[in-house]
Design a protein around this motif. Sequence first.
Motif, short mmCIF file in Angstrom:
data_model
loop_
_atom_site.label_atom_id
_atom_site.label_comp_id
_atom_site.label_asym_id
_atom_site.label_seq_id
_atom_site.Cartn_x
_atom_site.Cartn_y
_atom_site.Cartn_z
N PRO A 74 0.83 -1.21 0.00
CA PRO A 74 0.00 0.00 0.00
C PRO A 74 0.87 1.26 0.00
O PRO A 74 1.85 1.35 0.74
CB PRO A 74 -0.80 -0.14 1.30
CG PRO A 74 -0.90 -1.61 1.52
CD PRO A 74 0.43 -2.15 1.06
N GLU A 109 -4.94 -0.34 0.49
CA GLU A 109 -4.56 -0.27 -0.92
C GLU A 109 -5.56 0.59 -1.68
O GLU A 109 -6.76 0.40 -1.58
CB GLU A 109 -4.50 -1.67 -1.53
CG GLU A 109 -4.35 -1.72 -3.04
CD GLU A 109 -3.14 -0.93 -3.56
OE1 GLU A 109 -3.28 -0.29 -4.61
OE2 GLU A 109 -2.08 -0.96 -2.89
N THR A 150 -7.65 5.56 1.04
CA THR A 150 -6.31 5.08 1.40
C THR A 150 -6.15 4.75 2.87
O THR A 150 -5.05 4.35 3.29
CB THR A 150 -5.24 6.12 1.00
OG1 THR A 150 -5.48 7.34 1.73
CG2 THR A 150 -5.26 6.38 -0.49
N ASP A 205 -3.83 -4.60 3.90
CA ASP A 205 -4.73 -3.58 4.46
C ASP A 205 -4.80 -3.71 5.98
O ASP A 205 -4.89 -4.82 6.53
CB ASP A 205 -6.14 -3.74 3.88
CG ASP A 205 -6.26 -3.23 2.45
OD1 ASP A 205 -5.25 -2.74 1.91
OD2 ASP A 205 -7.36 -3.34 1.88
N ASN A 221 -1.74 -6.34 -3.03
CA ASN A 221 -1.47 -5.30 -2.03
C ASN A 221 -2.54 -5.25 -0.96
O ASN A 221 -2.27 -4.88 0.19
CB ASN A 221 -1.38 -3.92 -2.70
CG ASN A 221 -0.09 -3.72 -3.45
OD1 ASN A 221 0.68 -4.66 -3.64
ND2 ASN A 221 0.16 -2.49 -3.89
#
Length: 353
Positions: free
Chosen positions: A43, A127, A84, A140, A136
């Motif tokens: 990320p 991500e 994000t 998280d 990715n």
Amino acid sequence: MVSAALALIFAGTAGCTTAREAGITQAPRILVIAHRGASGERPEHTLAAYDLAIEQGADFIEPDLVLTRDGALVARHENDITQTTDVAEHPEFADRRATRTIDGVTHTGWFTEDFTLAELKTLRAKERLPDLRPGNARFDGQFAVPTLAEVIALAKRRSAETGRMIGIYPETKHPSYFAARGLDFDAPLLAALREAGWDRADAPVFVQSFEVDNLRRLARQTRVPLVQLVASAGAPADGAAASYAEMLSDTGLAAIARYARGLGPEKSLVVTNEGDDTGLARRARAAGLQVHPWTFRAENYFLPERDRIGADPKATGRLADEIARHVAAGVTGFFTDFPYLGVEARNGARGGE
């Protein structure tokens, strides 16, 4: 001290106009700049992404910087942190959801300027492109939002561990927007660089912005190299120029060179998606500017059609071919989400580094 390769890059800002004057005989190395870290594999804008980028050989790591309510600089692509971070999963912040107009675009979500640094530190990164980068997404919730000071500390620690200088390449995001809200980029940015001992002309730092007036203002306050970002459409949000296209005329490039050491163009401005060299890199270098285009990504979705392999947008295409065309056009560095591929492509295009 900076490495010999970086010393050559910064020689102009130290008063040296040639490699011989700088006491360096080697050719300058094309810089691999880790765009938001190794953001193709972790990320973006997390210490994990930056650390992996360093491990993969990046010369610089790039933190996009935004401000918190209490004036701290943190690394996020945008001040809108809806996509994000896990902020939407925090009921204690539900009432912070707002609608803002940033650079003429309306956003609804959660914004860093409505959080103190302590509050922001309770969130975890996600991500941003889970459909394109599902690998990715498995990370998280594992990483916090880093401060600029933490990014600098990582770069310094890893420089000591690897024996090679790792630089930082911060971008000031929406400085005029933040200024209108009473939040100033200059003081905390310059203070962080001074604290690190990186407020010199030869420091391993570039500061970049899509706006103009803040770079001109910084040029009066620091000798750190500055980079003017330009896109293929539009104009600086601060109204300092009618269009980015106007800024890319020979007259415009000469004006940029009066306050900046580099130009950061969208990659298609250097080599078109059809593979044609526009001549921009050579004109910019003739004006005395480094040229660092953005952003080179490996997935078919982001590549020119000629470099795609198969029909899956997530599949890896021929990124090395795209980078090679830009190296041939005369760039002096480039941003990539995949630093290890960037290093391989850079070395292959130059016959080894």
